[in-house]
Design an enzyme around this catalytic site. Structure first.
Site, PDB file in Angstrom:
ATOM      1  N   GLY A 180       1.627   2.879  -2.673  1.00 16.61           N
ATOM      2  CA  GLY A 180       1.266   3.723  -3.818  1.00 16.61           C
ATOM      3  C   GLY A 180       1.936   3.231  -5.100  1.00 16.61           C
ATOM      4  O   GLY A 180       2.165   4.023  -6.020  1.00 16.61           O
ATOM      5  N   ASP A 191       0.807  -1.222   0.000  1.00 18.17           N
ATOM      6  CA  ASP A 191       0.000   0.000   0.000  1.00 18.17           C
ATOM      7  C   ASP A 191       0.839   1.271   0.000  1.00 18.17           C
ATOM      8  O   ASP A 191       0.437   2.297   0.538  1.00 18.17           O
ATOM      9  CB  ASP A 191      -0.953   0.040   1.217  1.00 18.17           C
ATOM     10  CG  ASP A 191      -1.773  -1.230   1.312  1.00 18.17           C
ATOM     11  OD1 ASP A 191      -2.276  -1.668   0.276  1.00 18.17           O
ATOM     12  OD2 ASP A 191      -1.908  -1.777   2.423  1.00 18.17           O
ATOM     13  N   HIS A 213      -4.373  -2.318  -5.975  1.00 20.62           N
ATOM     14  CA  HIS A 213      -3.775  -1.023  -6.242  1.00 20.62           C
ATOM     15  C   HIS A 213      -4.916  -0.066  -6.513  1.00 20.62           C
ATOM     16  O   HIS A 213      -5.836  -0.391  -7.254  1.00 20.62           O
ATOM     17  CB  HIS A 213      -2.928  -1.052  -7.498  1.00 20.62           C
ATOM     18  CG  HIS A 213      -1.770  -1.979  -7.416  1.00 20.62           C
ATOM     19  ND1 HIS A 213      -0.797  -1.850  -6.456  1.00 20.62           N
ATOM     20  CD2 HIS A 213      -1.427  -3.030  -8.158  1.00 20.62           C
ATOM     21  CE1 HIS A 213       0.101  -2.794  -6.632  1.00 20.62           C
ATOM     22  NE2 HIS A 213      -0.256  -3.535  -7.657  1.00 20.62           N
ATOM     23  N   THR A 214      -4.832   1.101  -5.935  1.00 20.49           N
ATOM     24  CA  THR A 214      -5.858   2.099  -6.214  1.00 20.49           C
ATOM     25  C   THR A 214      -5.277   3.112  -7.180  1.00 20.49           C
ATOM     26  O   THR A 214      -4.171   3.603  -6.970  1.00 20.49           O
ATOM     27  CB  THR A 214      -6.288   2.801  -4.915  1.00 20.49           C
ATOM     28  OG1 THR A 214      -6.474   1.790  -3.934  1.00 20.49           O
ATOM     29  CG2 THR A 214      -7.563   3.579  -5.122  1.00 20.49           C
ATOM     30  N   LYS A 274       3.450 -29.299  -6.086  1.00 20.46           N
ATOM     31  CA  LYS A 274       3.269 -29.837  -7.440  1.00 20.46           C
ATOM     32  C   LYS A 274       1.890 -30.439  -7.675  1.00 20.46           C
ATOM     33  O   LYS A 274       1.737 -31.411  -8.396  1.00 20.46           O
ATOM     34  CB  LYS A 274       4.397 -30.825  -7.762  1.00 20.46           C
ATOM     35  CG  LYS A 274       5.753 -30.109  -7.783  1.00 20.46           C
ATOM     36  CD  LYS A 274       6.932 -31.038  -7.868  1.00 20.46           C
ATOM     37  CE  LYS A 274       7.186 -31.687  -6.526  1.00 20.46           C
ATOM     38  NZ  LYS A 274       8.455 -32.394  -6.444  1.00 20.46           N
TER      39      LYS A 274
HETATM   40  P1  GDP Z   1      -0.381   0.120  -3.762  1.00 21.48           P
HETATM   41  O1  GDP Z   1      -0.991  -1.182  -3.443  1.00 21.48           O
HETATM   42  O2  GDP Z   1       1.057   0.186  -3.398  1.00 21.48           O
HETATM   43  O3  GDP Z   1      -0.621   0.555  -5.179  1.00 21.48           O
HETATM   44  O4  GDP Z   1      -1.082   1.205  -2.841  1.00 21.48           O
HETATM   45  P2  GDP Z   1      -2.645   1.474  -2.592  1.00 21.48           P
HETATM   46  O5  GDP Z   1      -3.300   1.710  -3.863  1.00 21.48           O
HETATM   47  O6  GDP Z   1      -3.230   0.477  -1.686  1.00 21.48           O
HETATM   48  O7  GDP Z   1      -2.555   2.759  -1.689  1.00 21.48           O
HETATM   49  C1  GDP Z   1      -2.153   3.934  -2.134  1.00 21.48           C
HETATM   50  C2  GDP Z   1      -3.273   4.923  -1.900  1.00 21.48           C
HETATM   51  O8  GDP Z   1      -2.731   6.179  -1.820  1.00 21.48           O
HETATM   52  C3  GDP Z   1      -4.263   4.989  -3.048  1.00 21.48           C
HETATM   53  O9  GDP Z   1      -5.513   5.357  -2.556  1.00 21.48           O
HETATM   54  C4  GDP Z   1      -3.669   6.085  -3.937  1.00 21.48           C
HETATM   55  O10 GDP Z   1      -4.632   6.745  -4.738  1.00 21.48           O
HETATM   56  C5  GDP Z   1      -3.136   7.004  -2.897  1.00 21.48           C
HETATM   57  N1  GDP Z   1      -1.935   7.740  -3.262  1.00 21.48           N
HETATM   58  C6  GDP Z   1      -0.850   7.322  -3.986  1.00 21.48           C
HETATM   59  N2  GDP Z   1       0.075   8.288  -3.989  1.00 21.48           N
HETATM   60  C7  GDP Z   1      -0.417   9.319  -3.261  1.00 21.48           C
HETATM   61  C8  GDP Z   1       0.085  10.586  -2.870  1.00 21.48           C
HETATM   62  O11 GDP Z   1       1.196  10.981  -3.174  1.00 21.48           O
HETATM   63  N3  GDP Z   1      -0.740  11.356  -2.079  1.00 21.48           N
HETATM   64  C9  GDP Z   1      -1.967  10.965  -1.688  1.00 21.48           C
HETATM   65  N4  GDP Z   1      -2.689  11.758  -0.918  1.00 21.48           N
HETATM   66  N5  GDP Z   1      -2.454   9.752  -2.011  1.00 21.48           N
HETATM   67  C10 GDP Z   1      -1.696   8.951  -2.787  1.00 21.48           C
END
Ligand code: GDP
Length: 424
Positions: A14, A12, A40-41, A141
């Protein structure tokens, strides 16, 4: 050339956003490990998406998205994911699935649930996506490789043998309904139908792409500390989360991975059980969780509230080292703008001795955080494009972290969008 995007911490960090951003310049994006147990979001012009198995490059027209042999392939979920994004207006992505990938079976998911039930309070906090039973079977396996779907006679025989084995566990350990070989065979045939148009000799495809000078991105799931060998065993995931494993899980030469971009979050969060030295609790944690990520720190797959903590320089230094980091992408820094002061965990006190080297799990359980506190910058840094334009205390925080982890921070992410990035 190959670049890998991987996590330094517990996941998580990013990675999805960084991969989506780098995919602009890439031709092929490959998932090489893990399954639908994490997400991943990604926020872009089409909306906000939670991807679980599809690579984060599926939003571009010019890229090919590849699911490598190292992935735990949950076939119905992949197809649901494709339908979801297409229904939101994203052009149908070009997808290839390795003929050597293995499939998550419905019984893997059941065994995951049954085992968590059996363990009760001592459970691992599994997402119950079948990942541990899947990888156990792969290495024992008795897994099903996509290629096996195309020899139905051999498949029938294998299904019968596997059901016999699984049914002993179901009857005597879990006291649950038994598997029926005909149903498992039917399940496999339904997967065959869905997969047929996408099946590919992925390692050959990537080999040829490299010869043509194509740019390939390897996208990791979770982070270093969840690696089964180098992470916080046994509170880890079941496939390697390290860039080095990218060579195996995608089927590419290790020497072609020239850049390893390790994504490292400006504070800590973790899901599931296990030691978490810089964890914080109560109101302090609630506030960071609420403000964190993009709309709060809750699991992309499960919606579970994440455990929160201050930046852990000991864990991150180790996490970056294990990845073989060439570049650190430092993310979600904008979230910390509300704090007067920001503690950073700079050492672990283990039985009265302070160390900056990340220990094995037994010692980790005893570690207490040693903090240094830095002044906050008390403003919103979203929208800033140049490093020099960041507030002084914010630059000091970045430079402090960089010195403690010992790897260059070349990218700073100050918002969830594709363009919220500062190159250094
Ligand atoms: P991943 O599994 O590593 O891709 O991470 P996630 O998707 O679970 O978590 C990252 C969260 O942080 C998501 O909701 C992203 O949209 C958000 N995000 C990523 N980079 C940034 C940032 O620089 N600032 C903010 N505020 N949110 C971010």
């Amino acid at each position: 050339m190959i670049k890998a995007v991987v996590g330094a911490n517990w996941g998580d960090e990013g990675k999805g956003k960084i991969t989506d951003m780098l995919a602009k310049e890439a031709d092929i994006i490959v998932r090489f490990q893990g399954g639908a147990n994490a997400g991943h979001t990604i926020v872009n012009d089409y909306g906000k998406f939670a991807l679980h198995t599809l690579p984060s490059g599926v939003f571009y027209n010019h890229t090919t998205s590849v699911i490598g042999n190292g992935v735990a392939l949950n076939v119905p979920l992949v197809f649901k994911e494709i339908q979801d994004i297409v229904s939101k207006g994203v052009p149908t992505p070009k997808i290839l699935i390795s003929d050597r990938a293995q499939m998550v079976m419905s019984y893997h998911i059941l065994f995951d649930q049954y085992e968590e039930e059996r363990l009760g309070g001592k459970s691992f906090g599994s997402t119950k996506s079948g990942i541990a039973p899947f990888y156990s079977d792969k290495f024992a396996k008795i897994g099903f490789q996509v290629s096996e779907l195309f020899d139905e006679e051999a498949l029938k025989e294998k299904v019968a043998g596997i059901c016999e084995k699984k049914n002993v566990m179901l009857e005597y350990l879990y006291h649950k309904p038994l598997l029926k070989p005909e149903e498992i065979f039917e399940e496999l045939m339904s997967y065959k139908k869905m997969l047929e148009p996408y099946v590919c000799d992925v390692s050959l495809f990537l080999w040829n792409a490299l010869k043509e000078g194509k740019e390939i991105l390897l996208e990791g799931q979770l982070g270093s500390l969840k690696d089964p060998d180098h992470g916080i065993y046994p509170m880890v995931t079941s496939s390697s989360t390290l860039a080095g494993y990218g060579a195996v899980g995608a089927g590419v030469p290790p020497y072609e991975i020239k850049k390893i971009i390790t994504v490292c979050k400006a504070y800590s969060s973790a899901v599931g059980a296990g030691a978490f030295v810089s964890e914080i609790f109560g109101d302090e944690a609630d506030e960071l969780r609420r403000r964190g990520g993009d709309g709060g720190e809750f699991g992309a797959t499960t919606g579970r509230p994440r455990r929160m903590g201050w930046f852990d320089a000991v864990a991150s230094k180790y996490g970056c080292r294990m990845q073989g980091t060439t570049d650190v992408a430092f993310t979600v820094l904008d979230v910390l703008g509300y704090l007067d002061e920001i503690p950073v965990c700079v050492g672990y006190d283990i039985d009265g001795k302070v160390t900056t080297d990340f220990p094995t799990t037994t010692l980790l359980e005893k570690a207490k955080p040693v903090y240094e506190t830095l002044p906050g910058w008390k403003c919103d840094i979203r929208g800033i494009k140049k490093y020099e334009d960041l507030p002084e205390n914010c630059r000091k925080y970045i430079e402090f972290v960089e010195e403690k982890i010992g790897f260059p921070i070349t990218m700073i992410s100050n918002g969830p969008g594709r363009d919220d990035i500062i190159y250094r």
